[in-house]
Design a protein around this motif. Sequence first.
Motif, mmCIF file in Angstrom:
data_model
loop_
_atom_site.group_PDB
_atom_site.id
_atom_site.type_symbol
_atom_site.label_atom_id
_atom_site.label_comp_id
_atom_site.label_asym_id
_atom_site.label_seq_id
_atom_site.Cartn_x
_atom_site.Cartn_y
_atom_site.Cartn_z
ATOM 1 N N ASP A 151 0.822 -1.215 0.000
ATOM 2 C CA ASP A 151 0.000 0.000 0.000
ATOM 3 C C ASP A 151 0.858 1.268 0.000
ATOM 4 O OD1 ASP A 151 -2.193 1.710 0.146
ATOM 5 O OD2 ASP A 151 -2.392 1.504 2.327
ATOM 6 N N VAL A 177 -3.287 4.206 2.052
ATOM 7 C CA VAL A 177 -4.713 4.544 2.080
ATOM 8 C C VAL A 177 -5.595 3.412 2.591
ATOM 9 C CG1 VAL A 177 -4.528 6.278 0.268
ATOM 10 C CG2 VAL A 177 -4.929 3.889 -0.368
ATOM 11 N N LYS A 178 -5.006 2.349 3.090
ATOM 12 C CA LYS A 178 -5.821 1.231 3.566
ATOM 13 C C LYS A 178 -6.784 1.709 4.645
ATOM 14 C CE LYS A 178 -5.521 -3.606 5.022
ATOM 15 N NZ LYS A 178 -6.258 -4.097 3.845
ATOM 16 N N ASP A 179 -8.046 1.371 4.451
ATOM 17 C CA ASP A 179 -9.132 1.697 5.379
ATOM 18 C C ASP A 179 -9.512 3.174 5.396
ATOM 19 O OD1 ASP A 179 -9.397 -0.978 6.128
ATOM 20 O OD2 ASP A 179 -7.859 -0.776 7.674
ATOM 21 N N LYS A 180 -8.931 3.988 4.513
ATOM 22 C CA LYS A 180 -9.430 5.347 4.345
ATOM 23 C C LYS A 180 -10.693 5.296 3.495
ATOM 24 C CE LYS A 180 -5.033 7.858 4.737
ATOM 25 N NZ LYS A 180 -5.400 8.576 5.966
ATOM 26 N N SER A 181 -11.422 6.393 3.430
ATOM 27 C CA SER A 181 -12.594 6.423 2.565
ATOM 28 C C SER A 181 -12.139 6.299 1.114
ATOM 29 C CB SER A 181 -13.371 7.721 2.755
ATOM 30 O OG SER A 181 -12.688 8.808 2.158
ATOM 31 N N GLU A 183 -10.935 9.635 -0.274
ATOM 32 C CA GLU A 183 -9.595 9.984 0.206
ATOM 33 C C GLU A 183 -8.533 9.170 -0.521
ATOM 34 O OE1 GLU A 183 -9.281 11.054 4.756
ATOM 35 O OE2 GLU A 183 -10.594 9.312 4.505
ATOM 36 N N ALA A 184 -8.802 7.871 -0.681
ATOM 37 C CA ALA A 184 -7.832 6.994 -1.332
ATOM 38 C C ALA A 184 -7.578 7.429 -2.770
ATOM 39 C CB ALA A 184 -8.332 5.553 -1.289
ATOM 40 N N ILE A 223 -5.437 10.670 -2.918
ATOM 41 C CA ILE A 223 -4.018 10.467 -2.602
ATOM 42 C C ILE A 223 -3.306 9.738 -3.741
ATOM 43 C CG2 ILE A 223 -2.431 9.264 -1.045
ATOM 44 C CD1 ILE A 223 -4.510 9.833 1.203
ATOM 45 N N THR A 240 -9.880 -0.744 0.445
ATOM 46 C CA THR A 240 -11.063 -0.147 1.063
ATOM 47 C C THR A 240 -12.283 -0.498 0.238
ATOM 48 O OG1 THR A 240 -11.998 1.906 1.953
ATOM 49 C CG2 THR A 240 -10.912 2.056 -0.180
ATOM 50 N N GLU A 246 -18.338 2.656 0.833
ATOM 51 C CA GLU A 246 -19.126 2.716 2.057
ATOM 52 C C GLU A 246 -20.624 2.728 1.808
ATOM 53 O OE1 GLU A 246 -16.759 4.807 1.215
ATOM 54 O OE2 GLU A 246 -15.176 4.756 2.719
#
Length: 248
Positions: free
Chosen positions: A109, A113-117, A120-121, A124, A205, A208
């Motif tokens: 990674d 960005v793992k587990d970001k929205s 956001e991922a 970035i 991710t 959501e």
Amino acid sequence: MKAFSHSESGNEASSWKGETRGRIVLVATTSFRDSGLADVLVKEMEKISGYKIDLASKGSGTAIQMLLRGDAQIGITHAPDLEQALVDAGWTRMPFMKNYFCLVGPKDDPAGVKDKSLLEAFQIIHDRQLPFVNRNDNSGTDMKERRIWGSLGLDPNTFGDWYVKTQAGMLTSLLLANEKHAYILTDQSTWMNNKDKLTNLDLITALEEGENIYSFFFREPQYKVLADYLKTPEARGFIKQYYFDTVE
């Protein structure tokens, strides 16, 4: 993936007892094939209907155009923005299963960005210009990805060499992302059923909110038997076995 047996699925659909009714084309999104679900479900659809079904795997945009041209008699797509054209042309749409989109990428990674929205991922990854694989095939997944970029005010047509366009199906694109240690948006079913061969990638991710709805399309009444089958306990058992959820 282990095939779902009739005994596991509860009520069985009745097999067709008459003569073969002819050959028809089912054009379906590539994730239907790449998840492994088509290998099981098409055979069962043939058994209960008497039709010989030829599967054409295409992105949803191309699949819809084939249906509109009359190049296929039945279809499975997951592109709601485009499907209205079929409804307007007299096709019956029956939503029957769903899954979710997820971002997968290199196990280390590099974007962090793992587990970001998901938004956001994507931001970035764009800012750091890290390798990203795009299907570029007007599929449901391709259109979903482009909407995500658009919600960030970004146009993927302006991206540089870090943004790799495949014009290929989901599994082929995932395999390229695996080779290039790149990020990619995928449906969860194709990912879950193939992740053992994608050894350089990991789930980063999940989306959501929002569901990825797959609909079955037919226009001629003789194909309603296939739509009805997809709602049976047997078909629903197959669908769930391949990491899809059913819809009412």
